[in-house]
Design a protein around this motif. Structure first.
Motif, mmCIF file in Angstrom:
data_model
loop_
_atom_site.group_PDB
_atom_site.id
_atom_site.type_symbol
_atom_site.label_atom_id
_atom_site.label_comp_id
_atom_site.label_asym_id
_atom_site.label_seq_id
_atom_site.Cartn_x
_atom_site.Cartn_y
_atom_site.Cartn_z
ATOM 1 N N ALA A 140 3.507 -7.240 -1.985
ATOM 2 C CA ALA A 140 3.109 -6.086 -2.782
ATOM 3 C C ALA A 140 1.639 -5.766 -2.541
ATOM 4 O O ALA A 140 0.827 -6.645 -2.248
ATOM 5 N N SER A 141 1.291 -4.491 -2.673
ATOM 6 C CA SER A 141 -0.086 -4.058 -2.466
ATOM 7 C C SER A 141 -1.005 -4.586 -3.564
ATOM 8 O O SER A 141 -0.629 -4.657 -4.740
ATOM 9 N N GLY A 144 -1.919 -1.347 -6.088
ATOM 10 C CA GLY A 144 -0.859 -0.581 -6.714
ATOM 11 C C GLY A 144 -1.343 0.076 -7.995
ATOM 12 O O GLY A 144 -2.489 -0.103 -8.423
ATOM 13 N N SER A 181 9.891 7.424 -4.966
ATOM 14 C CA SER A 181 10.102 6.103 -4.369
ATOM 15 C C SER A 181 11.143 6.151 -3.256
ATOM 16 O O SER A 181 11.405 5.142 -2.605
ATOM 17 N N SER A 214 0.542 -4.420 3.282
ATOM 18 C CA SER A 214 1.496 -4.676 2.204
ATOM 19 C C SER A 214 2.783 -3.941 2.525
ATOM 20 O O SER A 214 2.900 -3.257 3.549
ATOM 21 N N ARG A 215 3.749 -4.053 1.626
ATOM 22 C CA ARG A 215 4.937 -3.222 1.731
ATOM 23 C C ARG A 215 4.626 -1.883 1.078
ATOM 24 O O ARG A 215 4.114 -1.818 -0.037
#
Length: 315
Positions: A140-141, A144, A181, A214-215
């Motif tokens: 994960a970033s 975020g 998303s 990240s993703r």
């Protein structure tokens, strides 16, 4: 990159012994960037790049090293961390995780040097990162929505920047309402600015600094890179088209990405506006290059003036 932590030459020399290195000759701090401490290191027979991780713990730094190794093995031109004599790639220096990388010769291009040909090559290189197939290594970033709102809390608590924080909070909230998303996603670099790309004799020689990887949505990463490379005093439409053309030569955006790109670009502009306040404007007494958050706030205004249809047409 910066020099927040400054180990002594003796500390660096002892640390280098874990690599079986020849004796240390010289160390020079590298001032560009914001997060990590970085140094050019020369030993008797070789030059290195030394990174001290300021925000990542041992696990995070080790994951960063594993990612760059995997990318390099799959054809992405990025330097791999050097293994120590015990096989590890990360070891503590001055109480923080640190990595040693080979020194890569090359130059960083100034904004005036960004031509359509350069932008096209960068777009193609970014797309190769996206198709490298290392999604399993993408976490994960660190930037975020939750983390950005926490930074905004810090900004608003500072009397110098309270009004700025309120302004960016409104912009971030609007971005999050408009984003979708439903976009193709995987490993993204997240920070492919001009100081993270090296060139030799007009050819792209290395992509650097995957610590923010990240993703995420691929088109978000493209939008970050567009805003980093294709904006001088204004958004250069010719450069944006060239970068998009290079990207499409390796990986074509689908219609969802093209239609969602505008909101991803707005989010990118807000994200970097916020982090430049916390990483630069609010800090003092650190030897580094300062990056002005107002430059990314201007990018946000340029996007709003262009509009969704206008930006989509450039992709």
């Amino acid at each position: 990159m910066a020099t927040h932590t400054k180990p002594t030459d003796d500390e660096i020399g002892r640390w280098l012994a874990g690599y079986g290195s020849s004796p240390l000759v010289a160390v020079r701090g590298i001032p560009q960037g914001s997060v990590n401490s970085n140094f050019a290191v020369a030993t008797r027979d070789r030059r290195y790049f030394l990174r001290i991780y300021e925000e990542q713990d041992l696990a995070g730094a080790t994951a960063d090293a594993a990612l760059t190794i995997a990318l390099a093995r799959r054809g992405v031109p990025t330097p791999q961390p050097i293994a120590r004599t015990d096989g590890s790639t990360i070891a503590s220096l001055a109480g923080k995780p640190a990595a040693l990388l080979p020194w890569v010769e090359g130059e960083m291009i100034c904004q005036r040097g960004v031509t359509p040909e350069v932008a096209e090559r960068v777009g193609a290189a970014l797309a190769r990162v996206h198709v490298a197939g290392v999604d399993e290594l993408a976490g994960a970033s660190r930037f975020g929505p939750r983390e950005l709102f926490e930074r905004l809390d810090t900004i608003e608590a500072d009397a110098r920047f309270g009004e700025v924080g309120v302004r960016f909070r409104e912009a971030l909230s609007a971005c999050l309402l408009a984003r979708t998303s439903e976009l193709p996603a995987g490993l993204v670099h997240g920070d492919l600015f001009r100081d993270n790309v090296l060139w030799q004799r007009g050819e792209l020689s290395a992509l650097l600094d995957f610590e923010s990887a990240s993703r995420g949505a691929f088109v978000f990463d493209l939008a970050v890179t567009v805003l980093a490379w294709c904006y001088g005093d204004a958004l250069d439409h010719t450069l944006v088209r060239a970068m998009s053309r290079g990207y499409h030569s390796v990986r074509a955006l689908d219609e969802r990405e093209r239609s969602g790109g505008f909101e991803e670009a707005r989010f990118a502009a807000v994200r970097f506006s916020i982090t430049r306040v916390t990483d630069y404007a609010m800090r003092g007494g650190v030897d580094r290059v300062i990056k002005d958050y107002k430059r990314f706030e201007a990018r946000l205004a340029a996007l709003d003036a262009l509009g969704r249809a206008g930006f989509e047409a450039l992709l």
